[in-house]
Structures are given as C-alpha cells and as structure tokens.
Motif scaffolding. Structure first.
Motif, PDB file in Angstrom:
ATOM      1  N   GLU A 105       0.860  -1.182   0.000  1.00  0.00           N
ATOM      2  CA  GLU A 105       0.000   0.000   0.000  1.00  0.00           C
ATOM      3  C   GLU A 105       0.896   1.231   0.000  1.00  0.00           C
ATOM      4  O   GLU A 105       1.906   1.265   0.717  1.00  0.00           O
ATOM      5  CB  GLU A 105      -0.914   0.025   1.224  1.00  0.00           C
ATOM      6  N   VAL A 106       0.540   2.232  -0.790  1.00  0.00           N
ATOM      7  CA  VAL A 106       1.320   3.470  -0.864  1.00  0.00           C
ATOM      8  C   VAL A 106       0.497   4.604  -0.274  1.00  0.00           C
ATOM      9  O   VAL A 106      -0.641   4.845  -0.697  1.00  0.00           O
ATOM     10  CB  VAL A 106       1.709   3.787  -2.323  1.00  0.00           C
ATOM     11  N   ILE A 107       1.066   5.285   0.703  1.00  0.00           N
ATOM     12  CA  ILE A 107       0.392   6.411   1.360  1.00  0.00           C
ATOM     13  C   ILE A 107       1.166   7.685   1.035  1.00  0.00           C
ATOM     14  O   ILE A 107       2.356   7.798   1.356  1.00  0.00           O
ATOM     15  CB  ILE A 107       0.300   6.202   2.881  1.00  0.00           C
ATOM     16  N   PRO A 108       0.525   8.651   0.380  1.00  0.00           N
ATOM     17  CA  PRO A 108       1.237   9.863  -0.028  1.00  0.00           C
ATOM     18  C   PRO A 108       1.586  10.755   1.148  1.00  0.00           C
ATOM     19  O   PRO A 108       1.021  10.626   2.247  1.00  0.00           O
ATOM     20  CB  PRO A 108       0.241  10.553  -0.967  1.00  0.00           C
ATOM     21  N   GLY A 109       2.515  11.667   0.905  1.00  0.00           N
ATOM     22  CA  GLY A 109       2.906  12.636   1.921  1.00  0.00           C
ATOM     23  C   GLY A 109       3.165  13.982   1.287  1.00  0.00           C
ATOM     24  O   GLY A 109       3.123  14.138   0.070  1.00  0.00           O
ATOM     25  N   LEU A 110       3.446  14.948   2.108  1.00  0.00           N
ATOM     26  CA  LEU A 110       3.659  16.323   1.657  1.00  0.00           C
ATOM     27  C   LEU A 110       5.094  16.477   1.179  1.00  0.00           C
ATOM     28  O   LEU A 110       6.028  16.494   1.975  1.00  0.00           O
ATOM     29  CB  LEU A 110       3.373  17.278   2.818  1.00  0.00           C
ATOM     30  N   THR A 111       5.286  16.572  -0.140  1.00  0.00           N
ATOM     31  CA  THR A 111       6.628  16.698  -0.685  1.00  0.00           C
ATOM     32  C   THR A 111       7.173  18.107  -0.463  1.00  0.00           C
ATOM     33  O   THR A 111       6.410  19.058  -0.239  1.00  0.00           O
ATOM     34  CB  THR A 111       6.646  16.344  -2.178  1.00  0.00           C
ATOM     35  N   ALA A 112       8.503  18.250  -0.534  1.00  0.00           N
ATOM     36  CA  ALA A 112       9.154  19.529  -0.222  1.00  0.00           C
ATOM     37  C   ALA A 112       8.709  20.650  -1.145  1.00  0.00           C
ATOM     38  O   ALA A 112       8.721  21.822  -0.757  1.00  0.00           O
ATOM     39  CB  ALA A 112      10.670  19.361  -0.287  1.00  0.00           C
ATOM     40  N   ALA A 113       8.312  20.318  -2.373  1.00  0.00           N
ATOM     41  CA  ALA A 113       7.823  21.358  -3.271  1.00  0.00           C
ATOM     42  C   ALA A 113       6.608  22.056  -2.684  1.00  0.00           C
ATOM     43  O   ALA A 113       6.463  23.277  -2.796  1.00  0.00           O
ATOM     44  CB  ALA A 113       7.478  20.755  -4.637  1.00  0.00           C
ATOM     45  N   CYS A 114       5.738  21.297  -2.049  1.00  0.00           N
ATOM     46  CA  CYS A 114       4.520  21.870  -1.454  1.00  0.00           C
ATOM     47  C   CYS A 114       4.817  22.567  -0.130  1.00  0.00           C
ATOM     48  O   CYS A 114       4.410  23.713   0.079  1.00  0.00           O
ATOM     49  CB  CYS A 114       3.481  20.776  -1.240  1.00  0.00           C
ATOM     50  N   SER A 115       5.506  21.884   0.761  1.00  0.00           N
ATOM     51  CA  SER A 115       5.756  22.462   2.080  1.00  0.00           C
ATOM     52  C   SER A 115       6.685  23.662   1.987  1.00  0.00           C
ATOM     53  O   SER A 115       6.491  24.671   2.676  1.00  0.00           O
ATOM     54  CB  SER A 115       6.328  21.407   3.029  1.00  0.00           C
ATOM     55  N   GLY A 116       7.691  23.604   1.117  1.00  0.00           N
ATOM     56  CA  GLY A 116       8.587  24.742   0.952  1.00  0.00           C
ATOM     57  C   GLY A 116       7.895  25.917   0.292  1.00  0.00           C
ATOM     58  O   GLY A 116       8.116  27.073   0.662  1.00  0.00           O
ATOM     59  N   ALA A 117       7.053  25.635  -0.702  1.00  0.00           N
ATOM     60  CA  ALA A 117       6.331  26.707  -1.381  1.00  0.00           C
ATOM     61  C   ALA A 117       5.469  27.496  -0.406  1.00  0.00           C
ATOM     62  O   ALA A 117       5.367  28.726  -0.492  1.00  0.00           O
ATOM     63  CB  ALA A 117       5.469  26.128  -2.502  1.00  0.00           C
TER      64      ALA A 117
END
Length: 243
Positions: A105-117
């Motif tokens: 199962e793959v659970i997504p997360g907040l990538t640095a592009a989003c959190s940094g932006a």
C-alpha cells in the motif's frame, strides 16, 4: 500474510504528517527507513521495531521491509516527503516483482515542493517542474537537458538535492545552464530544514543563487517570468484577475 505500507511522512514534523500516515505508523509492527527519517518518527511510535540503513542503501532497506512482511509483519517503509516522489514506492514494487505477496500500500505525503512553497509564499500556482540535481542515479547530461527544457518552457522550478559534500558545484552548474535562457534577476527562493529545527527561508535572484551556499537540507525554488515579490513573498500569478 504481511504487508508493506510505503509511508510519506512529509517534511518531518508531526503537524505536516497526514492522518493516513499517522494511522499506518500506529498499526504497523516494524518501521524501516533511512536512519535520519526513522529518527523523525521514533519518539512518537516507541513500541515499534525499527530497522535502518545509511544513505545509498535504498535497495537493502526495501528488501528488509519485504522480508519482514513475508514473515507476517505489517511493515511501514518511511520516506521523507512523499512516498512516490523520489521515495521508495517504485523500488518496493520493483523488488517484489510480479508476485502478489506481500501486499503493498502506498500512502502519499507532503513533498518539499509543497511544504517549501507555503513557506516562501505561493511560487507554484502555475505549471512547474521538479528536478533533482543528484547525479548518483541520473546522468548529469540528462539533468542538464531537463533544466534546459524547463527554462525554455518558462516553467517555475523546484530543485531537489542542490548540493552535498560530494557534489558542491551542482547548483552553480545548474544556474549557469538556466542563465543561458533566464535573466539574472529572476526571483528565486531557498528553504532549509523544512518542518524541522532551524527552518529558514531566503529570497534572492538567480544571479545570486549561483554562488549561494547550499547543503542537502535545502530545496531551491525558481520563479517563472510572471513571479514577483509581494510583501517579501514569492508569488506566481495564474491569471485569475485577468479573466
């Protein structure tokens, strides 16, 4: 039969972890990952078994997770940011192959592009490209071609892995490539230690970025031709006010 859950834990702090990620780490028996990422969650889930490997041993740690799952355990493979964006999801599938066990199962997360932006303002409101400057798994000539294409298309860009001890000049080289097509005053931003102690942001120009000091904890943002500063924040309009 066991299961491997590939969990994107976001930038590292609990507040930026999804509910699904938290529930997965609560219900698993074993947490596997790069030791830096495991240390980010170890204190919150102290009753788990922890297995770690150092950097560059991605295949080994994924195989460890699969082997544990085959023993009947529910295993969480933790990834910084998102599980599928430069994460371990693809490698888990590759190593398991065409077998249907253990389940994945793959659970997504907040990538640095989003959190940094979000820290810099709103630099990614329109089309953008994410490019890693690490040439450990990708030839530099391929990276250079991708930088050229993104610059030619005037895309906003996010550069992952801008520098390390083994490749201190990669960001400078990338800036030289971009400056063939982009102006020196193009607005850029840098986030360091997103969601962790020592979090910081800097706004600067592409010309200044060329000589800026970087490390592996930095994420670089390069605006497009419409990006501007509003109250010190990077903002890339999409054009809603022009409709």
């Amino acid at each position: 039969m066991g299961k491997v859950i590939v969990v994107g834990i976001g930038p590292g702090n609990y507040e930026n972890m999804t509910i699904r990620a938290d529930l997965a780490l609560q219900c698993c028996d074993v947490i596997v990952g790069y030791h830096v990422y495991v240390d980010l969650v170890r204190e919150r889930y102290p009753d788990k078994e922890f297995l770690t490997t150092p950097m560059t041993q991605e295949a080994k740690r994924c195989q460890m997770a699969l082997d544990k799952a085959k023993e009947g355990h529910t295993v969480a493979m933790v990834c910084s940011g998102d599980s599928g964006i430069y994460g371990m999801a693809a490698l888990i599938y590759e190593l398991r192959g065409e077998e249907n066990t253990p389940s994945v199962e793959v659970i997504p997360g907040l990538t640095a592009a989003c959190s940094g932006a979000s820290l810099l303002g709103a630099p990614l409101t329109h089309d953008f490209a994410i490019i890693s400057l690490s040439d450990r798994l990708t030839r530099w000539e391929t990276i250079e071609a991708r930088l050229e294409a993104a610059a030619q298309a005037d895309l906003s860009m996010v550069l992952y892995n801008p520098a390390s001890k083994g490749r201190p000049d990669h960001l400078r080289n990338a800036c030289e490539i971009l400056l063939r097509r982009l102006p020196e005053d193009r607005i850029c931003g840098v986030c360091r230690n997103i969601g962790r102690e020592g979090e910081s942001t800097t706004v600067l120009t592409l010309g200044q970025l060329r000589t800026a000091q970087m490390d592996m904890f930095c994420t670089v943002f390069i605006g497009n031709g419409m990006t501007r500063l509003i109250d010190g924040k990077m903002v890339t309009p999409r054009g809603y006010r022009d409709v």
